[in-house]
Structure formats: structure tokens, C-alpha cells
Design a protein around this motif. Sequence first.
Motif, PDB file in Angstrom:
ATOM      1  N   LEU A  91      13.269  10.179  -2.324  1.00 48.38           N
ATOM      2  CA  LEU A  91      12.296   9.096  -2.187  1.00 48.38           C
ATOM      3  C   LEU A  91      12.201   8.614  -0.745  1.00 48.38           C
ATOM      4  N   TRP A  92      13.331   8.623  -0.040  1.00 50.15           N
ATOM      5  CA  TRP A  92      13.313   8.258   1.379  1.00 50.15           C
ATOM      6  C   TRP A  92      12.419   9.226   2.148  1.00 50.15           C
ATOM      7  N   ASP A  93      12.542  10.505   1.855  1.00 52.34           N
ATOM      8  CA  ASP A  93      11.680  11.496   2.521  1.00 52.34           C
ATOM      9  C   ASP A  93      10.209  11.197   2.242  1.00 52.34           C
ATOM     10  N   LEU A  94       9.908  10.834   1.008  1.00 57.29           N
ATOM     11  CA  LEU A  94       8.536  10.478   0.653  1.00 57.29           C
ATOM     12  C   LEU A  94       8.101   9.214   1.395  1.00 57.29           C
ATOM     13  N   ALA A  95       8.973   8.218   1.464  1.00 58.52           N
ATOM     14  CA  ALA A  95       8.657   6.985   2.192  1.00 58.52           C
ATOM     15  C   ALA A  95       8.395   7.272   3.660  1.00 58.52           C
ATOM     16  N   GLU A  96       9.136   8.184   4.214  1.00 58.76           N
ATOM     17  CA  GLU A  96       8.959   8.522   5.630  1.00 58.76           C
ATOM     18  C   GLU A  96       7.625   9.216   5.898  1.00 58.76           C
ATOM     19  N   ARG A  97       7.092   9.897   4.901  1.00 61.43           N
ATOM     20  CA  ARG A  97       5.754  10.491   5.074  1.00 61.43           C
ATOM     21  C   ARG A  97       4.711   9.403   5.253  1.00 61.43           C
ATOM     22  N   TYR A  98       5.003   8.206   4.768  1.00 62.67           N
ATOM     23  CA  TYR A  98       4.092   7.075   4.890  1.00 62.67           C
ATOM     24  C   TYR A  98       4.571   6.069   5.942  1.00 62.67           C
ATOM     25  N   ALA A  99       5.413   6.502   6.865  1.00 62.92           N
ATOM     26  CA  ALA A  99       6.001   5.591   7.852  1.00 62.92           C
ATOM     27  C   ALA A  99       4.923   4.787   8.592  1.00 62.92           C
ATOM     28  N   GLY A 100       3.852   5.432   8.971  1.00 62.22           N
ATOM     29  CA  GLY A 100       2.780   4.737   9.659  1.00 62.22           C
ATOM     30  C   GLY A 100       2.143   3.647   8.819  1.00 62.22           C
ATOM     31  N   TRP A 113       0.812  -1.216   0.000  1.00 61.63           N
ATOM     32  CA  TRP A 113       0.000   0.000   0.000  1.00 61.63           C
ATOM     33  C   TRP A 113       0.851   1.274   0.000  1.00 61.63           C
ATOM     34  N   PRO A 114       1.864   1.421   0.870  1.00 60.90           N
ATOM     35  CA  PRO A 114       2.638   2.669   0.842  1.00 60.90           C
ATOM     36  C   PRO A 114       3.438   2.849  -0.452  1.00 60.90           C
ATOM     37  N   GLU A 115       3.856   1.756  -1.080  1.00 61.42           N
ATOM     38  CA  GLU A 115       4.534   1.880  -2.371  1.00 61.42           C
ATOM     39  C   GLU A 115       3.574   2.462  -3.402  1.00 61.42           C
ATOM     40  N   TYR A 116       2.335   1.993  -3.374  1.00 63.06           N
ATOM     41  CA  TYR A 116       1.338   2.518  -4.308  1.00 63.06           C
ATOM     42  C   TYR A 116       1.063   3.988  -4.020  1.00 63.06           C
ATOM     43  N   ALA A 117       0.937   4.343  -2.750  1.00 60.98           N
ATOM     44  CA  ALA A 117       0.695   5.743  -2.376  1.00 60.98           C
ATOM     45  C   ALA A 117       1.842   6.625  -2.861  1.00 60.98           C
ATOM     46  N   MET A 118       3.057   6.137  -2.739  1.00 58.17           N
ATOM     47  CA  MET A 118       4.222   6.886  -3.228  1.00 58.17           C
ATOM     48  C   MET A 118       4.184   7.003  -4.746  1.00 58.17           C
ATOM     49  N   TYR A 119       3.795   5.927  -5.418  1.00 58.57           N
ATOM     50  CA  TYR A 119       3.691   5.944  -6.887  1.00 58.57           C
ATOM     51  C   TYR A 119       2.680   6.989  -7.357  1.00 58.57           C
ATOM     52  N   VAL A 120       1.583   7.119  -6.639  1.00 58.06           N
ATOM     53  CA  VAL A 120       0.567   8.116  -7.003  1.00 58.06           C
ATOM     54  C   VAL A 120       1.167   9.515  -6.950  1.00 58.06           C
ATOM     55  N   GLU A 121       2.056   9.753  -6.009  1.00 59.80           N
ATOM     56  CA  GLU A 121       2.709  11.058  -5.882  1.00 59.80           C
ATOM     57  C   GLU A 121       3.861  11.243  -6.863  1.00 59.80           C
ATOM     58  N   ASP A 122       4.553  10.152  -7.188  1.00 64.25           N
ATOM     59  CA  ASP A 122       5.737  10.234  -8.050  1.00 64.25           C
ATOM     60  C   ASP A 122       5.854   8.935  -8.834  1.00 64.25           C
ATOM     61  N   ASP A 123       5.501   8.969 -10.114  1.00 64.37           N
ATOM     62  CA  ASP A 123       5.486   7.728 -10.887  1.00 64.37           C
ATOM     63  C   ASP A 123       6.877   7.127 -11.106  1.00 64.37           C
ATOM     64  N   GLU A 124       7.928   7.865 -10.801  1.00 63.43           N
ATOM     65  CA  GLU A 124       9.290   7.318 -10.874  1.00 63.43           C
ATOM     66  C   GLU A 124       9.510   6.220  -9.829  1.00 63.43           C
ATOM     67  N   VAL A 125       8.644   6.163  -8.847  1.00 64.41           N
ATOM     68  CA  VAL A 125       8.764   5.183  -7.768  1.00 64.41           C
ATOM     69  C   VAL A 125       8.755   3.751  -8.305  1.00 64.41           C
ATOM     70  N   LEU A 126       7.995   3.496  -9.358  1.00 62.49           N
ATOM     71  CA  LEU A 126       7.887   2.134  -9.884  1.00 62.49           C
ATOM     72  C   LEU A 126       9.243   1.522 -10.234  1.00 62.49           C
ATOM     73  N   ALA A 127      10.114   2.296 -10.842  1.00 52.19           N
ATOM     74  CA  ALA A 127      11.430   1.769 -11.201  1.00 52.19           C
ATOM     75  C   ALA A 127      12.203   1.344  -9.951  1.00 52.19           C
ATOM     76  N   TYR A 128      12.058   2.087  -8.880  1.00 56.68           N
ATOM     77  CA  TYR A 128      12.757   1.756  -7.642  1.00 56.68           C
ATOM     78  C   TYR A 128      12.126   0.560  -6.938  1.00 56.68           C
ATOM     79  N   VAL A 129      10.813   0.407  -7.060  1.00 58.52           N
ATOM     80  CA  VAL A 129      10.157  -0.780  -6.514  1.00 58.52           C
ATOM     81  C   VAL A 129      10.706  -2.027  -7.204  1.00 58.52           C
ATOM     82  N   ILE A 130      10.809  -1.968  -8.515  1.00 53.60           N
ATOM     83  CA  ILE A 130      11.352  -3.099  -9.268  1.00 53.60           C
ATOM     84  C   ILE A 130      12.791  -3.382  -8.838  1.00 53.60           C
ATOM     85  N   GLU A 131      13.588  -2.346  -8.703  1.00 51.10           N
ATOM     86  CA  GLU A 131      14.975  -2.518  -8.268  1.00 51.10           C
ATOM     87  C   GLU A 131      15.030  -3.126  -6.864  1.00 51.10           C
ATOM     88  N   ALA A 132      14.150  -2.685  -5.982  1.00 52.84           N
ATOM     89  CA  ALA A 132      14.110  -3.241  -4.621  1.00 52.84           C
ATOM     90  C   ALA A 132      13.779  -4.725  -4.647  1.00 52.84           C
TER      91      ALA A 132
END
Length: 102
Positions: free
Chosen positions: A86-95, A42-61
Motif C-alpha cells: 500500500l505504501w508503494d501505491l501511496a507513493e505513486r500518488y505522492a504528487g 483525493w489520493p485515498e480515493y484514487a488508491m481505493y479505486v485501484e484496491d478496495d482493501e484501502v478503505l479498511a486502512y483509511v479507517i484504521e488511520a
Amino acid sequence: MTFVEDVLRGRATLDDIDTYRQRWDATEEDGVEYHTFLGLHWPEYAMYVEDDEVLAYVIEARRHGGQDLRTYLAARKDTSPALAGLWDLAERYAGEWGCSAG
């Protein structure tokens, strides 16, 4: 197969995500949520909605031992400005990751 699995196996590219959305819309996958249909937490998807570049990093992860994006970024956030952002964005979804920020 999910979108993420198909990208990892070379059966899809990041540009194919719209096709997966159309498939999900057409089938509604028996109540499966869209982020699950894609193979995202879920937080990966939320991050993707904010920044579609996230998908490439999800694949790399996922390529690095099947990691979730937050774990991947935590280990690499100091290596580049892009990953730090992206870490800053991930931290916004820490919960949403089930942890506290930091």
C-alpha cells in the motif's frame, strides 16, 4: 456525516459504501465531489479505486489520531508486506498528497 465518519462511529460498515454511492448519485450533494462525500482525501480515493482493501486502512488511520493514509503507512510500511504494498501505491500518488515520493 461522511461514510468514514459513520464507519468510525459504528453507524456503517465498509460494505455499506455502495449505499453511500447511491445517496451521492441521488442528491449530488450540491457539487460536493464523491471522495469528499465519502470523507476521503483525493489520493485515498484514487488508491481505493485501484484496491478496495484501502478503505479498511483509511479507517484504521483515522482511528490513530485522525491521520491521513499516507502518514499512517509511512510509519508502518516496514511492518508487513500488505502495508509495504500500500505504501508503494501511496507513493505513486505522492504528487497528489502534496509531497514528493520517498
